[in-house]
Design an enzyme around this catalytic site. Structure first.
Site, PDB file in Angstrom:
ATOM      1  CG  ASP A 176      56.862  59.703  44.742  1.00  0.00           C
ATOM      2  OD1 ASP A 176      56.411  60.004  45.859  1.00  0.00           O
ATOM      3  OD2 ASP A 176      56.706  58.585  44.230  1.00  0.00           O
ATOM      4  CD  GLU A 204      56.973  54.538  45.356  1.00  0.00           C
ATOM      5  OE1 GLU A 204      56.555  53.938  46.370  1.00  0.00           O
ATOM      6  OE2 GLU A 204      56.295  55.367  44.730  1.00  0.00           O
ATOM      7  CD  GLU A 237      53.539  43.810  55.267  1.00  0.00           C
ATOM      8  OE1 GLU A 237      53.037  42.944  55.994  1.00  0.00           O
ATOM      9  OE2 GLU A 237      54.763  43.868  54.984  1.00  0.00           O
ATOM     10  CG  HIS A 267      57.343  49.891  45.894  1.00  0.00           C
ATOM     11  ND1 HIS A 267      57.981  48.683  45.775  1.00  0.00           N
ATOM     12  CD2 HIS A 267      57.667  50.374  47.132  1.00  0.00           C
ATOM     13  CE1 HIS A 267      58.675  48.434  46.870  1.00  0.00           C
ATOM     14  NE2 HIS A 267      58.480  49.445  47.723  1.00  0.00           N
ATOM     15  CG  HIS A 303      52.277  54.024  44.918  1.00  0.00           C
ATOM     16  ND1 HIS A 303      52.241  54.970  45.924  1.00  0.00           N
ATOM     17  CD2 HIS A 303      50.999  53.617  44.753  1.00  0.00           C
ATOM     18  CE1 HIS A 303      50.995  55.115  46.346  1.00  0.00           C
ATOM     19  NE2 HIS A 303      50.229  54.295  45.652  1.00  0.00           N
ATOM     20  CG  ASP A 308      53.551  57.820  41.836  1.00  0.00           C
ATOM     21  OD1 ASP A 308      52.914  57.376  40.859  1.00  0.00           O
ATOM     22  OD2 ASP A 308      53.534  57.284  42.949  1.00  0.00           O
TER      23      ASP A 308
END
Length: 228
Positions: A7, A9, A52, A57, A150, A155
């Site tokens: 994963d 970010e 945003e 995260h 997140h 994750d």
């Protein structure tokens, strides 16, 4: 079979308009079993962090200011991945960002054929149902209470559990490891053996007699009268 559940970010949705990776997390599986080996790296995106993205995260540009840039960890990341299959939820998104960064460095890009999209698997298995990571955790009863924001490594760890459920759980791989094993610990030629003492029959005399009477009524062609 080696797999990396992966994963990332990012600062946004599109690397081609200036967004960058800020975190990578990966969990190694061997024959669908976690090995305990992970990869985790925060990355300085060399740009500001949009509100945003921060709301998703919680990684601030202040926190990332002293972290390495992608150019300094790209080869290390590729070395960790190797030729393992990459299990990613919504794989096209993460692969787009990873390959953008790798291309900027002049490093080999990761082929899409190396990625397995767990989101696509979930949509095939449960058409019309929510297929987000949180929704799949609820479906499979996986505890994701620590996922308030997140995070790439967290994750990845949760996705590893979800992925194993999506492909049928861990049961197919929980073979007994009492047979011969190679140096890497993988059982190579284990085979089930006959029980040294057969199990006692559970059929009662009355049940056996009732079955025999039933078969007798079926005539000589009954398959129960035939022996292999």
């Amino acid at each position: 079979m080696r797999e990396i559940v992966l994963d990332t970010e990012t600062t946004g949705l599109d690397p081609f308009t200036g967004d960058r990776i800020v975190e990578i997390g990966g969990v190694e599986l061997l024959n669908h079993m976690p090995t305990g080996r992970t990869y985790h790296q925060y990355i300085n995106p060399e740009r500001n962090m949009p509100k945003e993205a921060f709301d998703v995260h919680g990684i601030s540009e202040e926190f990332l200011r002293d972290k390495p840039v992608f150019a300094s960890i790209g080869q290390e990341f590729l070395d960790f991945v190797g030729d393992a299959r990459l299990v990613i939820h919504n794989a096209s998104f993460d692969m787009k960002f990873l390959n953008y960064e790798l291309k900027r460095m002049g490093l080999p890009e990761l082929p899409m054929t190396q990625a397995l999209d767990s989101l696509a698997i979930a949509r095939r298995r449960f058409p019309g149902s929510p297929a987000s990571l949180d929704a799949l955790c609820r479906r499979f009863g996986i505890d994701n209470s620590s996922r308030t924001k997140h995070g790439a490594l967290l994750d990845s760890e949760i996705l590893a559990e979800v992925y194993l459920e999506l492909i049928g759980g861990r049961q197919p791989d929980l073979v007994l490891t009492t047979g011969p094993a190679r140096k890497d610990g993988i059982v190579s030629d284990w085979r089930p053996r006959p029980r040294p003492t057969p199990l006692a029959p559970r059929l009662t005399e009355a049940e056996a007699a009732a079955h025999a009477a039933f078969v007798a009524k079926l005539g000589d062609g009954a398959i129960w009268r035939k022996r292999g």
